[in-house]
Scaffold this motif. Structure first.
Motif, PDB file in Angstrom:
ATOM      1  N   TRP A 139     -11.418   7.237  -3.993  1.00  0.00           N
ATOM      2  CA  TRP A 139     -11.413   6.317  -2.852  1.00  0.00           C
ATOM      3  C   TRP A 139     -11.275   4.868  -3.300  1.00  0.00           C
ATOM      4  CZ3 TRP A 139     -10.053   8.550   1.249  1.00  0.00           C
ATOM      5  CH2 TRP A 139     -10.460   9.848   1.543  1.00  0.00           C
ATOM      6  N   LEU A 140     -11.874   4.513  -4.431  1.00  0.00           N
ATOM      7  CA  LEU A 140     -11.724   3.152  -4.935  1.00  0.00           C
ATOM      8  C   LEU A 140     -10.279   2.879  -5.327  1.00  0.00           C
ATOM      9  CD1 LEU A 140     -13.011   0.488  -5.794  1.00  0.00           C
ATOM     10  CD2 LEU A 140     -13.462   1.508  -8.035  1.00  0.00           C
ATOM     11  N   GLN A 141      -9.646   3.852  -6.003  1.00  0.00           N
ATOM     12  CA  GLN A 141      -8.253   3.696  -6.402  1.00  0.00           C
ATOM     13  C   GLN A 141      -7.336   3.569  -5.193  1.00  0.00           C
ATOM     14  OE1 GLN A 141      -6.890   3.287  -9.332  1.00  0.00           O
ATOM     15  NE2 GLN A 141      -8.671   3.625 -10.629  1.00  0.00           N
ATOM     16  N   LEU A 142      -7.539   4.434  -4.211  1.00  0.00           N
ATOM     17  CA  LEU A 142      -6.677   4.421  -3.032  1.00  0.00           C
ATOM     18  C   LEU A 142      -6.884   3.165  -2.199  1.00  0.00           C
ATOM     19  CD1 LEU A 142      -6.899   8.151  -1.869  1.00  0.00           C
ATOM     20  CD2 LEU A 142      -5.135   7.057  -3.268  1.00  0.00           C
ATOM     21  N   ALA A 143      -8.107   2.645  -2.210  1.00  0.00           N
ATOM     22  CA  ALA A 143      -8.397   1.464  -1.398  1.00  0.00           C
ATOM     23  C   ALA A 143      -7.875   0.180  -2.029  1.00  0.00           C
ATOM     24  CB  ALA A 143      -9.907   1.353  -1.168  1.00  0.00           C
ATOM     25  N   THR A 144      -7.905   0.111  -3.351  1.00  0.00           N
ATOM     26  CA  THR A 144      -7.547  -1.149  -4.025  1.00  0.00           C
ATOM     27  C   THR A 144      -6.129  -1.185  -4.561  1.00  0.00           C
ATOM     28  OG1 THR A 144      -8.455  -0.322  -6.124  1.00  0.00           O
ATOM     29  CG2 THR A 144      -9.950  -1.555  -4.689  1.00  0.00           C
ATOM     30  N   GLY A 145      -5.487  -0.029  -4.755  1.00  0.00           N
ATOM     31  CA  GLY A 145      -4.147  -0.012  -5.330  1.00  0.00           C
ATOM     32  C   GLY A 145      -3.104  -0.635  -4.427  1.00  0.00           C
ATOM     33  N   LYS A 146      -2.189  -1.373  -5.020  1.00  0.00           N
ATOM     34  CA  LYS A 146      -1.109  -2.003  -4.247  1.00  0.00           C
ATOM     35  C   LYS A 146       0.046  -2.313  -5.192  1.00  0.00           C
ATOM     36  CE  LYS A 146      -4.071  -5.066  -3.050  1.00  0.00           C
ATOM     37  NZ  LYS A 146      -5.153  -4.846  -4.056  1.00  0.00           N
ATOM     38  N   SER A 147       1.206  -2.587  -4.638  1.00  0.00           N
ATOM     39  CA  SER A 147       2.409  -2.818  -5.434  1.00  0.00           C
ATOM     40  C   SER A 147       3.130  -4.071  -4.972  1.00  0.00           C
ATOM     41  CB  SER A 147       3.351  -1.608  -5.322  1.00  0.00           C
ATOM     42  OG  SER A 147       4.648  -1.935  -5.755  1.00  0.00           O
ATOM     43  N   ILE A 148       3.485  -4.933  -5.923  1.00  0.00           N
ATOM     44  CA  ILE A 148       4.211  -6.157  -5.589  1.00  0.00           C
ATOM     45  C   ILE A 148       5.603  -5.835  -5.061  1.00  0.00           C
ATOM     46  CG2 ILE A 148       5.343  -8.174  -6.615  1.00  0.00           C
ATOM     47  CD1 ILE A 148       2.861  -8.552  -8.323  1.00  0.00           C
ATOM     48  N   LYS A 177       0.827  -1.212   0.000  1.00  0.00           N
ATOM     49  CA  LYS A 177       0.000   0.000   0.000  1.00  0.00           C
ATOM     50  C   LYS A 177       0.863   1.264   0.000  1.00  0.00           C
ATOM     51  CE  LYS A 177      -3.716   0.155   0.040  1.00  0.00           C
ATOM     52  NZ  LYS A 177      -4.662   0.292  -1.097  1.00  0.00           N
ATOM     53  N   VAL A 178       1.900   1.294   0.824  1.00  0.00           N
ATOM     54  CA  VAL A 178       2.759   2.482   0.912  1.00  0.00           C
ATOM     55  C   VAL A 178       3.446   2.743  -0.423  1.00  0.00           C
ATOM     56  CG1 VAL A 178       4.851   3.417   1.974  1.00  0.00           C
ATOM     57  CG2 VAL A 178       3.121   2.317   3.396  1.00  0.00           C
ATOM     58  N   ALA A 179       3.975   1.692  -1.054  1.00  0.00           N
ATOM     59  CA  ALA A 179       4.664   1.865  -2.332  1.00  0.00           C
ATOM     60  C   ALA A 179       3.706   2.370  -3.413  1.00  0.00           C
ATOM     61  CB  ALA A 179       5.307   0.548  -2.767  1.00  0.00           C
ATOM     62  N   TYR A 180       2.485   1.841  -3.428  1.00  0.00           N
ATOM     63  CA  TYR A 180       1.500   2.306  -4.417  1.00  0.00           C
ATOM     64  C   TYR A 180       1.160   3.777  -4.207  1.00  0.00           C
ATOM     65  CZ  TYR A 180      -3.040   3.307  -6.433  1.00  0.00           C
ATOM     66  OH  TYR A 180      -4.069   3.915  -7.091  1.00  0.00           O
ATOM     67  N   LEU A 181       0.913   4.155  -2.958  1.00  0.00           N
ATOM     68  CA  LEU A 181       0.572   5.555  -2.679  1.00  0.00           C
ATOM     69  C   LEU A 181       1.706   6.488  -3.061  1.00  0.00           C
ATOM     70  CD1 LEU A 181      -1.199   5.141   0.791  1.00  0.00           C
ATOM     71  CD2 LEU A 181      -2.282   5.565  -1.423  1.00  0.00           C
ATOM     72  N   ALA A 182       2.950   6.067  -2.801  1.00  0.00           N
ATOM     73  CA  ALA A 182       4.102   6.915  -3.121  1.00  0.00           C
ATOM     74  C   ALA A 182       4.369   6.975  -4.618  1.00  0.00           C
ATOM     75  CB  ALA A 182       5.348   6.396  -2.387  1.00  0.00           C
ATOM     76  N   ALA A 183       4.098   5.870  -5.337  1.00  0.00           N
ATOM     77  CA  ALA A 183       4.415   5.803  -6.757  1.00  0.00           C
ATOM     78  C   ALA A 183       3.363   6.476  -7.625  1.00  0.00           C
ATOM     79  CB  ALA A 183       4.598   4.347  -7.189  1.00  0.00           C
ATOM     80  N   GLU A 184       2.084   6.262  -7.319  1.00  0.00           N
ATOM     81  CA  GLU A 184       1.051   6.847  -8.168  1.00  0.00           C
ATOM     82  C   GLU A 184      -0.267   7.130  -7.459  1.00  0.00           C
ATOM     83  OE1 GLU A 184      -0.999   4.302 -11.066  1.00  0.00           O
ATOM     84  OE2 GLU A 184       0.355   2.673 -10.473  1.00  0.00           O
ATOM     85  N   GLY A 185      -0.468   6.580  -6.273  1.00  0.00           N
ATOM     86  CA  GLY A 185      -1.741   6.778  -5.592  1.00  0.00           C
ATOM     87  C   GLY A 185      -2.061   8.242  -5.349  1.00  0.00           C
ATOM     88  N   TRP A 186      -1.033   9.027  -5.045  1.00  0.00           N
ATOM     89  CA  TRP A 186      -1.253  10.446  -4.750  1.00  0.00           C
ATOM     90  C   TRP A 186      -1.774  11.201  -5.966  1.00  0.00           C
ATOM     91  CZ3 TRP A 186       1.757  13.951  -7.540  1.00  0.00           C
ATOM     92  CH2 TRP A 186       2.847  13.415  -8.219  1.00  0.00           C
ATOM     93  N   LEU A 187      -1.557  10.667  -7.161  1.00  0.00           N
ATOM     94  CA  LEU A 187      -2.052  11.326  -8.366  1.00  0.00           C
ATOM     95  C   LEU A 187      -3.571  11.263  -8.483  1.00  0.00           C
ATOM     96  CD1 LEU A 187       0.595   9.979 -10.912  1.00  0.00           C
ATOM     97  CD2 LEU A 187       0.466  12.293  -9.976  1.00  0.00           C
ATOM     98  N   HIS A 188      -4.200  10.342  -7.755  1.00  0.00           N
ATOM     99  CA  HIS A 188      -5.653  10.176  -7.826  1.00  0.00           C
ATOM    100  C   HIS A 188      -6.396  11.046  -6.816  1.00  0.00           C
ATOM    101  CE1 HIS A 188      -5.405   6.826 -10.648  1.00  0.00           C
ATOM    102  NE2 HIS A 188      -4.422   6.338  -9.911  1.00  0.00           N
ATOM    103  N   ILE A 189      -5.669  11.717  -5.952  1.00  0.00           N
ATOM    104  CA  ILE A 189      -6.321  12.553  -4.936  1.00  0.00           C
ATOM    105  C   ILE A 189      -7.102  13.670  -5.620  1.00  0.00           C
ATOM    106  CG2 ILE A 189      -5.940  14.119  -3.004  1.00  0.00           C
ATOM    107  CD1 ILE A 189      -3.526  12.447  -2.235  1.00  0.00           C
ATOM    108  N   GLY A 190      -8.374  13.756  -5.268  1.00  0.00           N
ATOM    109  CA  GLY A 190      -9.242  14.770  -5.858  1.00  0.00           C
ATOM    110  C   GLY A 190      -9.841  14.389  -7.190  1.00  0.00           C
ATOM    111  N   GLN A 191      -9.494  13.191  -7.708  1.00  0.00           N
ATOM    112  CA  GLN A 191     -10.011  12.745  -8.996  1.00  0.00           C
ATOM    113  C   GLN A 191     -11.229  11.845  -8.808  1.00  0.00           C
ATOM    114  OE1 GLN A 191      -8.643  13.913 -11.879  1.00  0.00           O
ATOM    115  NE2 GLN A 191      -7.293  15.112 -10.553  1.00  0.00           N
ATOM    116  N   PRO A 192     -12.075  11.703  -9.842  1.00  0.00           N
ATOM    117  CA  PRO A 192     -13.210  10.779  -9.757  1.00  0.00           C
ATOM    118  C   PRO A 192     -12.726   9.356  -9.455  1.00  0.00           C
ATOM    119  CG  PRO A 192     -13.423  12.201 -11.678  1.00  0.00           C
ATOM    120  CD  PRO A 192     -12.047  12.447 -11.128  1.00  0.00           C
TER     121      PRO A 192
END
Length: 254
Positions: free
Chosen positions: A71-80, A53-68
Motif C-alpha cells: 500500500w505504501l508503494q502504490l500510494a507514493t509511486g509516480k512517474s514523471i 499515477k497511471v504510468a507508475y501502476l502500469a510500469a511497475e506498480g502492479w509488481l508490488h501487489i501482494g508484496q510487503p
C-alpha cells in the motif's frame, strides 16, 4: 536511543509542494491576461498527477501487489513521464472546453523542467529512482547500502536544468514560438528512453521497461504536436501578419 520522529521523514513531498506553489505563482501572474489560464493550469496539474499515477501502476506498480509494503508503494509511486503525458492531454482538453486558442506550451516549457529538477532533488535525498549497479568510479554515487550506482538522478537533474536554460534562451531570441513544450516532450522522451537502460527499473517487455513505452509515447506526442502547430501556422500567415501590423508591440505567444 529513542528514534527521532523525523527518522522516516522524506523531503520529496515538501519539494514537490514547493514546485507546485512556485509554478502556481508564475501562472497566476499570466492569468491576469485571461482568467481561463487558471482553469488550464488546474487541468494541467490534475492531469499530471493522474498520469503520473497511471504510468507508475502500469510500469511497475502492479509488481508490488501482494508484496510487503504494497500500500505504501502504490500510494507514493509516480512517474514523471506519465505526468507529462497526462498534463499535456489535460491542457489540450481544457483549452478546447474553455475556447482558449492561444499557445501555452512556451510557458509550460519554462516551468516544467525546473519543477522536474526540483522534484529530483527530493529523489536524491530520499534515495529512490536509482541507477544500475556498476563498478565504483568518479561519477558513481552510493545507495543506502553502499553499492556504487550510475548517477541516474543527478543526470536527469542536469538534463532538465539544461532544457530550462535552452528554452529561456529560445524565448529571449524568439525562436520557434509556440513550439517549446513540443520540443521538450520530444527531447525528454528520447532522453528518458535511452536513460532507462541505465536505471534500475523492472524490465517487463523483452528487456525494455514500462517507462520506455511511456517515453516513446511522449516523444511521439511531441512530434505530432510540433507538426500540427507548424502546419496550422503555415495555413494562416496572412492573418498573423495583419495582427502584427495593426499592433506591432503585442506579444502573441502565451
Amino acid at each position: 536511543m529513542r528514534p527521532s520522529p523525523f527518522h522516516h521523514w522524506s523531503p520529496y513531498p515538501v519539494l514537490m509542494l514547493a514546485g507546485i506553489i512556485g509554478s502556481g505563482i508564475v501562472w497566476s501572474r499570466l492569468a491576469r491576461k485571461d482568467e481561463r489560464l487558471i482553469f488550464i493550469y488546474a487541468a494541467a496539474l490534475g492531469g499530471a498527477f493522474a498520469g503520473a499515477k497511471v504510468a507508475y501502476l502500469a510500469a511497475e506498480g502492479w509488481l508490488h501487489i501482494g508484496q510487503p509494503g504494497m500500500w505504501l508503494q502504490l500510494a507514493t509511486g509516480k512517474s514523471i513521464v506519465g505526468a507529462l503525458l497526462g498534463g499535456y492531454a489535460s491542457v489540450e482538453l481544457a483549452k478546447k472546453y474553455s475556447g482558449y486558442k492561444e499557445a501555452t506550451g512556451d510557458w509550460f516549457a519554462a516551468i516544467v523542467p525546473l519543477s522536474v529538477a526540483l522534484g529530483r532533488v527530493g529523489c536524491l535525498l530520499h534515495g529512490c529512482c536509482l541507477g544500475i549497479a556498476c563498478p565504483p568510479a568518479w561519477y558513481t554515487i552510493r545507495d543506502p547500502f553502499g553499492q556504487a550506482r550510475w548517477p541516474a538522478v543527478p543526470v536527469e537533474m542536469a538534463f532538465n536544468l539544461l532544457c530550462a536554460a535552452v528554452f529561456w534562451r529560445m524565448r529571449r531570441k524568439g525562436l520557434l514560438p509556440g513550439q517549446h513544450f513540443h520540443i521538450y516532450l520530444m527531447a525528454y522522451g528520447v532522453f528518458r528512453f535511452a536513460h532507462e537502460f541505465l536505471r534500475d527499473t523492472p524490465r517487463v517487455l523483452g528487456g525494455l521497461t514500462g517507462y520506455q513505452v511511456a517515453a516513446a509515447a511522449c516523444a511521439l506526442l511531441g512530434l505530432m504536436g510540433f507538426i500540427r502547430r507548424r502546419r496550422a501556422g503555415e495555413r494562416t500567415p496572412l492573418i498573423k501578419l495583419e495582427i502584427q501590423d495593426s499592433n506591432p508591440e503585442r506579444d502573441l505567444t502565451v
